[in-house]
Write a protein that holds these residues in place. Structure first.
Motif, PDB file in Angstrom:
ATOM      1  N   VAL A  76       4.726  -7.289  -1.240  1.00 22.66           N
ATOM      2  CA  VAL A  76       3.498  -6.488  -1.372  1.00 22.66           C
ATOM      3  C   VAL A  76       3.313  -5.613  -0.127  1.00 22.66           C
ATOM      4  N   LEU A  77       3.542  -6.193   1.061  1.00 26.07           N
ATOM      5  CA  LEU A  77       3.414  -5.400   2.288  1.00 26.07           C
ATOM      6  C   LEU A  77       4.441  -4.267   2.319  1.00 26.07           C
ATOM      7  N   ARG A  78       5.649  -4.549   1.845  1.00 29.12           N
ATOM      8  CA  ARG A  78       6.675  -3.503   1.800  1.00 29.12           C
ATOM      9  C   ARG A  78       6.243  -2.385   0.866  1.00 29.12           C
ATOM     10  N   ARG A  79       5.760  -2.756  -0.324  1.00 27.55           N
ATOM     11  CA  ARG A  79       5.321  -1.747  -1.300  1.00 27.55           C
ATOM     12  C   ARG A  79       4.188  -0.893  -0.739  1.00 27.55           C
ATOM     13  N   ASP A  80       3.226  -1.541  -0.057  1.00 25.38           N
ATOM     14  CA  ASP A  80       2.058  -0.833   0.458  1.00 25.38           C
ATOM     15  C   ASP A  80       2.278  -0.247   1.851  1.00 25.38           C
ATOM     16  N   ARG A  81       3.517  -0.229   2.299  1.00 27.71           N
ATOM     17  CA  ARG A  81       3.917   0.364   3.584  1.00 27.71           C
ATOM     18  C   ARG A  81       3.144  -0.236   4.763  1.00 27.71           C
ATOM     19  N   ASP A  96      -5.030  -9.068  -1.055  1.00 29.65           N
ATOM     20  CA  ASP A  96      -6.314  -9.052  -1.744  1.00 29.65           C
ATOM     21  C   ASP A  96      -6.067  -8.855  -3.235  1.00 29.65           C
ATOM     22  N   HIS A  97      -6.797  -9.591  -4.054  1.00 32.80           N
ATOM     23  CA  HIS A  97      -6.755  -9.396  -5.500  1.00 32.80           C
ATOM     24  C   HIS A  97      -7.803  -8.339  -5.849  1.00 32.80           C
ATOM     25  N   VAL A  98      -7.359  -7.225  -6.413  1.00 33.58           N
ATOM     26  CA  VAL A  98      -8.257  -6.117  -6.752  1.00 33.58           C
ATOM     27  C   VAL A  98      -9.371  -6.634  -7.662  1.00 33.58           C
ATOM     28  N   TRP A 109       1.644  -7.738  -9.880  1.00 36.29           N
ATOM     29  CA  TRP A 109       1.853  -6.513  -9.103  1.00 36.29           C
ATOM     30  C   TRP A 109       0.715  -5.514  -9.297  1.00 36.29           C
ATOM     31  N   ASP A 110       0.099  -5.508 -10.462  1.00 37.16           N
ATOM     32  CA  ASP A 110      -0.960  -4.547 -10.750  1.00 37.16           C
ATOM     33  C   ASP A 110      -2.307  -4.959 -10.178  1.00 37.16           C
ATOM     34  N   ASN A 111      -2.393  -6.162  -9.603  1.00 38.55           N
ATOM     35  CA  ASN A 111      -3.691  -6.661  -9.148  1.00 38.55           C
ATOM     36  C   ASN A 111      -3.709  -7.111  -7.696  1.00 38.55           C
ATOM     37  N   LEU A 135      -9.518   2.239  -3.767  1.00 37.31           N
ATOM     38  CA  LEU A 135      -8.148   2.036  -3.304  1.00 37.31           C
ATOM     39  C   LEU A 135      -7.510   3.378  -2.968  1.00 37.31           C
ATOM     40  N   THR A 136      -6.645   3.394  -1.949  1.00 38.67           N
ATOM     41  CA  THR A 136      -5.946   4.634  -1.601  1.00 38.67           C
ATOM     42  C   THR A 136      -4.829   4.935  -2.586  1.00 38.67           C
ATOM     43  N   SER A 137      -4.249   3.892  -3.201  1.00 37.69           N
ATOM     44  CA  SER A 137      -3.221   4.109  -4.221  1.00 37.69           C
ATOM     45  C   SER A 137      -3.319   3.005  -5.250  1.00 37.69           C
ATOM     46  N   LYS A 138      -2.935   3.323  -6.480  1.00 32.81           N
ATOM     47  CA  LYS A 138      -2.999   2.358  -7.574  1.00 32.81           C
ATOM     48  C   LYS A 138      -1.832   1.379  -7.432  1.00 32.81           C
ATOM     49  N   PRO A 139      -2.110   0.080  -7.441  1.00 27.48           N
ATOM     50  CA  PRO A 139      -1.009  -0.876  -7.313  1.00 27.48           C
ATOM     51  C   PRO A 139      -0.132  -0.900  -8.557  1.00 27.48           C
ATOM     52  N   LYS A 140       1.187  -0.999  -8.337  1.00 27.31           N
ATOM     53  CA  LYS A 140       2.131  -1.080  -9.448  1.00 27.31           C
ATOM     54  C   LYS A 140       3.363  -1.848  -8.990  1.00 27.31           C
ATOM     55  N   ALA A 141       4.124  -2.321  -9.933  1.00 30.34           N
ATOM     56  CA  ALA A 141       5.334  -3.085  -9.632  1.00 30.34           C
ATOM     57  C   ALA A 141       6.388  -2.176  -9.017  1.00 30.34           C
ATOM     58  N   PRO A 142       7.223  -2.706  -8.117  1.00 38.20           N
ATOM     59  CA  PRO A 142       8.301  -1.885  -7.550  1.00 38.20           C
ATOM     60  C   PRO A 142       9.271  -1.459  -8.649  1.00 38.20           C
ATOM     61  N   MET A 143       9.905  -0.326  -8.457  1.00 38.37           N
ATOM     62  CA  MET A 143      10.844   0.156  -9.460  1.00 38.37           C
ATOM     63  C   MET A 143      12.270   0.042  -8.936  1.00 38.37           C
ATOM     64  N   HIS A 144      13.208   0.211  -9.833  1.00 35.15           N
ATOM     65  CA  HIS A 144      14.624   0.142  -9.494  1.00 35.15           C
ATOM     66  C   HIS A 144      14.903   1.106  -8.338  1.00 35.15           C
ATOM     67  N   PRO A 145      15.714   0.695  -7.349  1.00 37.34           N
ATOM     68  CA  PRO A 145      15.970   1.560  -6.187  1.00 37.34           C
ATOM     69  C   PRO A 145      16.496   2.945  -6.549  1.00 37.34           C
ATOM     70  N   ALA A 146      17.330   3.051  -7.571  1.00 35.83           N
ATOM     71  CA  ALA A 146      17.859   4.362  -7.957  1.00 35.83           C
ATOM     72  C   ALA A 146      16.754   5.260  -8.497  1.00 35.83           C
TER      73      ALA A 146
END
Length: 159
Positions: A76-81, A96-98, A109-111, A135-146
């Motif tokens: 989660v920290l990686r996704r949210d930079r 935090d749970h939205v 991932w969405d919450n 929220l500054t950005s909408k939470p979402k699941a990480p996507m495939h690296p490519a």
């Protein structure tokens, strides 16, 4: 064609991702009477495994299967930079749970977002709308690296 060590070959055979390749029937085998493939015996205290010299993969695709990583602090920290999704701070980060779990929110991932301890405490057991903290950005699941690379490349190209 690729070479793998015996340990990897055993794992692939047991997992059903490979099958033994029989190279015994052919012109050379018929003339010499010797099979072209060797069978190696791998011994353990309780079993003896016979591992063929040649195996063939039964799974298709050259790329390993990519799975969405589990929801945990590091991902989660990686996704949210490594920044709070409410104020942008990079210090004292928590999860935090939205939509709070007490209000039926899931640990998905969405919450789940990264939040500094101050924002997390201020938001408390409320939704961002109730707390007046967008929220500054909408939470979402990480996507495939490519796909992530292609999306980033496309966004850079558009600017």
């Amino acid at each position: 064609m690729a070479r793998v060590n015996v340990k990897r070959a055993i794992v692939l055979l047991i997992a059903g991702k490979a099958e033994p390749l029989d190279l015994t029937g052919g012109m050379a085998a018929a003339t010499t009477g010797m099979p072209l493939s060797k069978i190696y015996e791998v011994r353990s205290p309780s079993t003896i495994l016979q591992v063929p010299e040649h195996i063939r993969l039964t799974v298709s695709g050259t790329e390993r299967m990519w799975k969405v990583p589990p929801v945990n602090r590091r991902e989660v920290l990686r996704r949210d930079r490594h920044s709070c999704q409410y104020c942008g701070s990079t210090k004292h980060l928590t999860l935090d749970h939205v939509i709070p779990k007490s209000k039926g929110g899931a640990h998905s991932w969405d919450n789940v977002v990264a939040a500094c301890s101050a924002c997390n405490g201020r938001k408390g057991d409320r939704t961002p709308q109730q707390a007046g903290m967008p929220l500054t950005s909408k939470p979402k699941a990480p996507m495939h690296p490519a796909i992530a690379f292609a999306e980033e490349f496309w966004n850079d190209f558009q600017v």
